[in-house]
Design an enzyme around this catalytic site. Sequence first.
Site, short mmCIF file in Angstrom:
data_model
loop_
_atom_site.label_atom_id
_atom_site.label_comp_id
_atom_site.label_asym_id
_atom_site.label_seq_id
_atom_site.Cartn_x
_atom_site.Cartn_y
_atom_site.Cartn_z
N THR A 1 -8.20 37.48 6.08
CA THR A 1 -7.84 36.77 7.30
C THR A 1 -7.52 35.31 7.02
O THR A 1 -6.68 34.70 7.69
CB THR A 1 -8.99 36.90 8.33
OG1 THR A 1 -9.08 38.27 8.70
CG2 THR A 1 -8.76 36.06 9.55
N SER B 1 -9.39 42.91 2.79
CA SER B 1 -10.43 43.50 1.96
C SER B 1 -10.75 44.92 2.37
O SER B 1 -11.34 45.67 1.60
CB SER B 1 -11.68 42.63 1.96
OG SER B 1 -12.31 42.61 3.21
N THR C 1 -13.22 39.19 4.72
CA THR C 1 -14.66 39.27 4.99
C THR C 1 -15.18 40.70 5.11
O THR C 1 -16.38 40.93 4.92
CB THR C 1 -15.01 38.51 6.29
OG1 THR C 1 -14.33 39.12 7.39
CG2 THR C 1 -14.67 37.05 6.18
N ASP C 2 -14.29 41.64 5.45
CA ASP C 2 -14.79 42.99 5.75
C ASP C 2 -15.62 43.58 4.62
O ASP C 2 -16.67 44.18 4.85
CB ASP C 2 -13.63 43.93 6.08
CG ASP C 2 -13.08 43.71 7.47
OD1 ASP C 2 -13.60 42.82 8.18
OD2 ASP C 2 -12.13 44.43 7.86
N1 ASP Z 1 -9.85 42.49 7.84
C1 ASP Z 1 -10.01 41.22 7.18
C2 ASP Z 1 -10.33 41.45 5.72
O1 ASP Z 1 -11.39 41.82 5.37
C3 ASP Z 1 -11.07 40.45 7.82
C4 ASP Z 1 -11.30 39.08 7.28
O2 ASP Z 1 -10.82 38.66 6.27
O3 ASP Z 1 -12.07 38.38 7.92
O4 ASP Z 1 -9.50 41.19 4.92
#
Ligand code: ASP
Length: 335
Positions: free
Chosen positions: A9, A55, A87-88
């Site tokens: 993100t 991710s 973050t995922d």
């Molecule tokens: N869907 C995103 C990921 O994990 C969420 C994020 O980066 O916060 O790449």
Amino acid sequence: MSVLTTGGTIAQQTARTTASGALGVAVPGFDVTRLLPGDRLDVALSVRSVSAKGSKDMRATDWLAMAAAVVEEIAAGADGVVLVHGTDTMHYTAAALSFVLGPVPVPVVLTGSMRPGGDPDSDGAANLRDAVRTAATADLGEVVVVFSGDADRRGPATILRGNRARKVHSTALNAFASPALAPLGAVGESVVLSAHARPKGGSPPRPSPAFAEDVALVTVTPTTTAPLLAGWLAPLSGVVLAGTGTGHVHADLVPVLADLGARGGAVVMSSQAAAGGERLGAYSGDLTPEVVPGLVGAGAMTAEAALVKLMWVLGRGADPEQVGVDRAGELAERW
Ligand code: ASP
């Protein structure tokens, strides 16, 4: 100091697609380097892209690519490495790197953002600044996650041991916690480390050859029947169970698990509770290695870290019992 980008993100921007200017969806393509602290921190940075993906799309091959890049940067003299990541699954990657790399001679810091990096209200720049500050200045020989310590990103960031971290909130800025271990430190104007943070040290790491991928994390619920579980386990060489409470499964499932153990498969018991971990033996009917051959308790490990550890152990051809042996502070408080 090296910054390795992988996507997430933080590498996205909200596309304002409506005439009224209402927020649209986040789309990839934002240049993360625009968020780097630059002259504000007196740190010379080299930046390199490892991948550009969310991710959720990462697999073990991505972990190996990141591990190889970290090793190369350290070998080239980097005194700290920041990995910019979605973050995922950041906590899976952090666990994987911690097992592959072991004790590290410099800090290896993962961070990202909950709001798209290109948006005015993004937490990306603050997280990146604090990750860079940690990697550049902390006497830390671990793989860690640096992320907002509060919901409005005003206070210090928190430093978490990577293999103890969990994504505990799907939208809040303080999305990460390590429920079974106090934070390793905090990052404000400077980095303050706790006594259980591991100082720099260890020989330059070498990436391991592979992670086993024919393993699964199965959360045991009231609809998990023996035929269902038997079908799920049939193609696997090991399973991590997120059992109920301190590590329980329905009595019907025990023969299915015993079958997996009897054919040489690994059965790792963890807990689906948010914190507290597995405590096999607390109840008289608890699984034992006599009933389920190959049974290993995940102890204080999160279910996610236990899965990654099993992948790492089996990928090296090691005995599944090694899942129960501390490698990088995933089981022990003090490492
Ligand atoms: N869907 C995103 C990921 O994990 C969420 C994020 O980066 O916060 O790449």
